[in-house]
Design a protein around this motif. Structure first.
Motif, short mmCIF file in Angstrom:
data_model
loop_
_atom_site.label_atom_id
_atom_site.label_comp_id
_atom_site.label_asym_id
_atom_site.label_seq_id
_atom_site.Cartn_x
_atom_site.Cartn_y
_atom_site.Cartn_z
N ALA A 24 31.77 -25.69 -43.22
CA ALA A 24 31.01 -24.69 -42.46
C ALA A 24 29.84 -25.34 -41.73
CB ALA A 24 30.52 -23.58 -43.40
N SER A 28 29.48 -25.43 -37.72
CA SER A 28 28.28 -24.87 -37.11
C SER A 28 27.60 -25.89 -36.20
CB SER A 28 27.32 -24.41 -38.21
OG SER A 28 26.14 -23.90 -37.66
N GLY A 33 34.96 -22.95 -34.02
CA GLY A 33 35.41 -21.93 -34.96
C GLY A 33 36.53 -22.39 -35.87
N THR A 49 39.66 -22.19 -40.57
CA THR A 49 38.94 -21.39 -39.59
C THR A 49 37.74 -20.70 -40.24
OG1 THR A 49 40.21 -19.37 -39.98
CG2 THR A 49 41.09 -20.94 -38.34
N GLU A 50 36.90 -20.14 -39.40
CA GLU A 50 35.77 -19.35 -39.88
C GLU A 50 36.26 -18.26 -40.82
OE1 GLU A 50 33.10 -19.23 -35.82
OE2 GLU A 50 35.04 -18.19 -35.87
N ARG A 51 37.35 -17.64 -40.48
CA ARG A 51 37.89 -16.55 -41.29
C ARG A 51 38.31 -17.04 -42.67
NH1 ARG A 51 40.82 -11.92 -38.60
NH2 ARG A 51 38.73 -12.03 -37.79
#
Length: 136
Positions: A24, A28, A33, A49-51
């Motif tokens: 993460a 960032s 993403g 992924t972010e998800r």
């Protein structure tokens, strides 16, 4: 237009042993993403992924303990750089995902996202002068 003209060539590659927090933080910092997960002990490529991170944290898992290799998507659709944006968008809709890894030869050369496709299509429409105003 081909995906090579719209994809991000800034590919964040991480290993399967990174923690979710490390992933993460890198995502960032790079303002991306998704991260391509490359396992040097296998020939497989995955995507985180972010998800994926959101789902893990939402499930109460510790991002300082959980490893990316346990949360990535490994059942991927790869695209060559010569695919059209329409082909990429269609694959994303069929697969229900928002990022597509572009493979040139055997190596990831880019990532294209839904946002990239929308940006390029929006610019094309604007340059054609076909921008419509919202209806009230």
């Amino acid at each position: 237009m081909q995906v090579r003209n719209a994809m991000s060539t800034q590919v964040l590659s991480i290993g399967p042993d990174h923690t979710l927090r490390q992933a993460a933080r890198l995502m960032s910092q790079k303002r991306v993403g998704a991260a391509v997960v490359i396992d040097p002990d296998s020939s497989g490529i995955g995507i985180l992924t972010e998800r994926d991170i959101l789902n893990a944290i939402g499930a109460g898992l510790d991002p300082d303990v959980e490893r990316t290799g346990s949360h990535l998507t490994s059942d991927l659709v790869f695209a060559p750089p010569t695919w059209t944006l329409h082909e990429a968008a269609s694959a994303m809709v069929r697969g229900g995902f928002r990022h597509l890894i572009i493979i040139d030869g055997k190596e990831p050369s880019g990532v294209i996202s839904v946002r990239d496709i929308v940006r390029v299509w929006s610019q094309a429409i604007q340059s054609q002068g076909a921008v419509s105003t919202p209806m009230h």
